[in-house]
Design an enzyme around this catalytic site. Structure first.
Site, PDB file in Angstrom:
ATOM      1  N   LYS A   1     -30.641 -15.130 -74.284  1.00 43.58           N
ATOM      2  CA  LYS A   1     -29.691 -16.162 -74.740  1.00 43.58           C
ATOM      3  C   LYS A   1     -30.138 -16.785 -76.072  1.00 43.58           C
ATOM      4  O   LYS A   1     -29.338 -16.923 -76.986  1.00 43.58           O
ATOM      5  CB  LYS A   1     -29.519 -17.244 -73.660  1.00 43.58           C
ATOM      6  CG  LYS A   1     -28.968 -16.671 -72.345  1.00 43.58           C
ATOM      7  CD  LYS A   1     -28.626 -17.730 -71.323  1.00 43.58           C
ATOM      8  CE  LYS A   1     -29.837 -18.509 -70.830  1.00 43.58           C
ATOM      9  NZ  LYS A   1     -30.835 -17.671 -70.126  1.00 43.58           N
ATOM     10  N   THR A   2     -31.416 -17.134 -76.157  1.00 42.50           N
ATOM     11  CA  THR A   2     -31.925 -17.712 -77.410  1.00 42.50           C
ATOM     12  C   THR A   2     -31.794 -16.700 -78.546  1.00 42.50           C
ATOM     13  O   THR A   2     -31.381 -17.042 -79.660  1.00 42.50           O
ATOM     14  CB  THR A   2     -33.408 -18.103 -77.247  1.00 42.50           C
ATOM     15  OG1 THR A   2     -33.534 -18.925 -76.080  1.00 42.50           O
ATOM     16  CG2 THR A   2     -33.911 -18.873 -78.455  1.00 42.50           C
TER      17      THR A   2
ATOM     18  N   ASP B   1     -29.839 -25.331 -75.093  1.00 41.89           N
ATOM     19  CA  ASP B   1     -30.321 -24.591 -73.928  1.00 41.89           C
ATOM     20  C   ASP B   1     -30.265 -25.503 -72.704  1.00 41.89           C
ATOM     21  O   ASP B   1     -30.361 -26.716 -72.837  1.00 41.89           O
ATOM     22  CB  ASP B   1     -31.772 -24.147 -74.199  1.00 41.89           C
ATOM     23  CG  ASP B   1     -32.157 -22.924 -73.390  1.00 41.89           C
ATOM     24  OD1 ASP B   1     -31.309 -22.403 -72.645  1.00 41.89           O
ATOM     25  OD2 ASP B   1     -33.313 -22.480 -73.524  1.00 41.89           O
TER      26      ASP B   1
ATOM     27  N   THR C   1     -27.992 -21.417 -66.768  1.00 43.71           N
ATOM     28  CA  THR C   1     -28.290 -20.333 -65.834  1.00 43.71           C
ATOM     29  C   THR C   1     -27.074 -20.030 -64.958  1.00 43.71           C
ATOM     30  O   THR C   1     -26.906 -18.930 -64.491  1.00 43.71           O
ATOM     31  CB  THR C   1     -29.488 -20.682 -64.939  1.00 43.71           C
ATOM     32  OG1 THR C   1     -29.410 -22.075 -64.634  1.00 43.71           O
ATOM     33  CG2 THR C   1     -30.788 -20.416 -65.664  1.00 43.71           C
TER      34      THR C   1
ATOM     35  N   ARG D   1     -37.606 -10.014 -71.234  1.00 44.33           N
ATOM     36  CA  ARG D   1     -38.837 -10.791 -71.409  1.00 44.33           C
ATOM     37  C   ARG D   1     -39.972 -10.196 -70.592  1.00 44.33           C
ATOM     38  O   ARG D   1     -41.104 -10.080 -71.072  1.00 44.33           O
ATOM     39  CB  ARG D   1     -38.623 -12.254 -71.000  1.00 44.33           C
ATOM     40  CG  ARG D   1     -39.954 -13.013 -70.861  1.00 44.33           C
ATOM     41  CD  ARG D   1     -39.771 -14.499 -70.687  1.00 44.33           C
ATOM     42  NE  ARG D   1     -39.221 -15.092 -71.884  1.00 44.33           N
ATOM     43  CZ  ARG D   1     -38.250 -15.996 -71.901  1.00 44.33           C
ATOM     44  NH1 ARG D   1     -37.734 -16.411 -70.767  1.00 44.33           N
ATOM     45  NH2 ARG D   1     -37.822 -16.485 -73.024  1.00 44.33           N
TER      46      ARG D   1
HETATM   47  P1  ATP Z   1     -34.799 -18.648 -71.694  1.00 43.09           P
HETATM   48  O1  ATP Z   1     -33.537 -19.010 -71.016  1.00 43.09           O
HETATM   49  O2  ATP Z   1     -36.007 -18.647 -70.803  1.00 43.09           O
HETATM   50  O3  ATP Z   1     -35.018 -19.348 -72.998  1.00 43.09           O
HETATM   51  P2  ATP Z   1     -33.573 -16.416 -73.029  1.00 43.09           P
HETATM   52  O4  ATP Z   1     -32.463 -15.862 -72.211  1.00 43.09           O
HETATM   53  O5  ATP Z   1     -33.219 -17.344 -74.116  1.00 43.09           O
HETATM   54  O6  ATP Z   1     -34.640 -17.075 -72.070  1.00 43.09           O
HETATM   55  P3  ATP Z   1     -34.879 -14.856 -75.073  1.00 43.09           P
HETATM   56  O7  ATP Z   1     -35.937 -15.825 -75.463  1.00 43.09           O
HETATM   57  O8  ATP Z   1     -33.712 -14.705 -75.966  1.00 43.09           O
HETATM   58  O9  ATP Z   1     -34.392 -15.159 -73.599  1.00 43.09           O
HETATM   59  O10 ATP Z   1     -35.492 -13.390 -74.874  1.00 43.09           O
HETATM   60  C1  ATP Z   1     -36.775 -13.181 -74.331  1.00 43.09           C
HETATM   61  C2  ATP Z   1     -37.447 -11.999 -74.997  1.00 43.09           C
HETATM   62  O11 ATP Z   1     -36.753 -10.801 -74.692  1.00 43.09           O
HETATM   63  C3  ATP Z   1     -37.486 -12.072 -76.511  1.00 43.09           C
HETATM   64  O12 ATP Z   1     -38.756 -11.679 -76.946  1.00 43.09           O
HETATM   65  C4  ATP Z   1     -36.484 -11.061 -77.003  1.00 43.09           C
HETATM   66  O13 ATP Z   1     -36.966 -10.405 -78.127  1.00 43.09           O
HETATM   67  C5  ATP Z   1     -36.358 -10.099 -75.862  1.00 43.09           C
HETATM   68  N1  ATP Z   1     -34.963  -9.670 -75.703  1.00 43.09           N
HETATM   69  C6  ATP Z   1     -34.017 -10.330 -75.011  1.00 43.09           C
HETATM   70  N2  ATP Z   1     -32.851  -9.671 -75.030  1.00 43.09           N
HETATM   71  C7  ATP Z   1     -33.056  -8.563 -75.772  1.00 43.09           C
HETATM   72  C8  ATP Z   1     -32.224  -7.460 -76.146  1.00 43.09           C
HETATM   73  N3  ATP Z   1     -30.955  -7.388 -75.734  1.00 43.09           N
HETATM   74  N4  ATP Z   1     -32.747  -6.515 -76.911  1.00 43.09           N
HETATM   75  C9  ATP Z   1     -34.030  -6.572 -77.300  1.00 43.09           C
HETATM   76  N5  ATP Z   1     -34.883  -7.575 -76.961  1.00 43.09           N
HETATM   77  C10 ATP Z   1     -34.408  -8.564 -76.209  1.00 43.09           C
END
Ligand code: ATP
Length: 334
Positions: free
Chosen positions: A64-65, A109, A158, A217
């Site tokens: 998401k981030t 977030d 979430t 992740r």
């Molecule tokens: P949170 O809710 O805990 O913040 P998030 O959903 O925002 O988590 P991210 O921080 O965006 O998750 O992603 C976590 C890791 O996974 C990052 O290092 C990112 O590079 C990798 N990642 C996530 N999605 C992808 C994707 N579709 N392709 C490649 N790498 C990804």
């Protein structure tokens, strides 16, 4: 934190930056979301207007981030990042909103954890690009309307169902982030290995992907541990043997279950004959907080079909008995 927890600590977020895809084309998987987003972004660019507000729903670590950063980059707009828990009073939100630049992308977030009064303020800001700043207290208090720059809110939660309807309705669309397939995780792993500059064998990538719980992740984290092993105890190549040895060291089994997951199943089967058993009893039996069991371990156990939550308590499924290689008693509850 365990090796397969989907959440990240502050340190981990730092390391993660290096592996983040920077464009929609680099972002692996989530075809539908990518398609929806590229339409919204192309149209906004064509009309030279800020796009509609975007809500993203999905578990931690699904990207998401990363997507919020990509949205800002694709629009050539600045990005501001904050989170629901950081907004304790409406004043906290007013401070953010009133300093936004024209077209800025605001990533909020855990939007469901924002303070209630701030929520009301956000409705008005999203709809009319206005903030009502309250001056004074009690009967003499007055609200002074303040125009703010048009911006795009990217909210993350979430579970979209947890948001109050008036907030949900103010988003142009909701991007539902799914868990990733093993094949998608393999692609992510190969991309990450390239960035880390350490060779990764095909079969090693498959092995890691299969144990990553559908979460990028976790895949990237396990990869970094395999890299350590390869560099310190191996020949600098992430081979299948190195991957297996690392995963064994971190107690991540072939389905991605870790020590806590297996302890829960073990207690549930061997001590409670497969349940039903209450959450708090189960938690005490494995020596963990109820919240840890409920938030960290259970979602994956339920999603993988090992455990069911019933009104009478937690129940093991036939799959759980099979995975631990135990024959269920004839009166087992499932
Ligand atoms: P949170 O809710 O805990 O913040 P998030 O959903 O925002 O988590 P991210 O921080 O965006 O998750 O992603 C976590 C890791 O996974 C990052 O290092 C990112 O590079 C990798 N990642 C996530 N999605 C992808 C994707 N579709 N392709 C490649 N790498 C990804």
């Amino acid at each position: 934190r365990g090796a397969v927890s989907p959440e990240a600590g502050a340190d981990e977020r730092q390391v993660e930056g290096a592996l983040r895809p920077r464009s929609l084309d680099d972002f692996v998987g989530q075809e539908r979301v990518r398609d929806q987003l590229s339409l919204v972004l192309d149209s906004a660019r064509k009309r030279n207007r800020a796009p509609d507000h975007i809500l993203m729903s999905g578990g931690p670590g699904l990207g998401k981030t990363t997507l919020a950063m990509i949205i800002a980059a694709e629009l050539g707009a600045p990005l501001r990042i904050t989170s629901g828990p950081a907004i304790e009073r409406s004043g906290d939100l007013a401070a953010v909103l009133s300093t936004l630049q024209e077209g800025e992308v605001l990533f909020l977030d855990e939007i469901h954890r924002m303070a209630r009064p701030a929520e009301e303020m956000l409705y008005v800001a999203m709809e009319d690009f206005r903030v009502d700043v309250v001056v004074g207290k009690g009967p003499g208090a007055t609200a002074i309307p303040l125009d703010i720059a048009p911006f795009t809110l990217v909210g993350a939660t979430t579970r979209a169902g947890m948001l109050p309807a008036p907030l949900r309705d103010r988003f142009g669309f909701t991007a539902h982030m799914d868990f990733y397939t093993a094949e998608e995780l393999e692609r992510i792993l190969h991309r990450s290995a390239g960035l880390l500059g350490v060779p990764l064998a095909e079969d090693a990538a498959r092995e890691i992907a299969g144990r990553s719980r559908g979460t990028p992740r976790i895949a990237n984290r396990l990869l970094r541990r395999v890299r350590d092993y390869a560099e310190v105890r191996g020949d600098g190549i992430m081979s299948l043997d190195t991957a297996r040895a690392t995963l064994e060291l971190y107690e991540v089994d072939e389905l991605g279950l870790d020590r806590l997951d297996r302890a829960i199943l073990d207690v549930l089967l061997n001590r409670f004959r497969g349940g039903p058993v209450g959450l708090s009893t189960l938690a005490v039996s494995v020596g963990e907080e109820a919240e840890t069991v409920e938030v960290v371990a259970e979602p994956f156990l339920v999603r993988s079909g090992f455990l069911a939550r019933t009104p009478r308590g937690r129940v093991a499924t036939p799959l759980a008995w099979a995975h631990l290689g135990i024959t269920p008693p004839p009166d087992a509850a499932f």
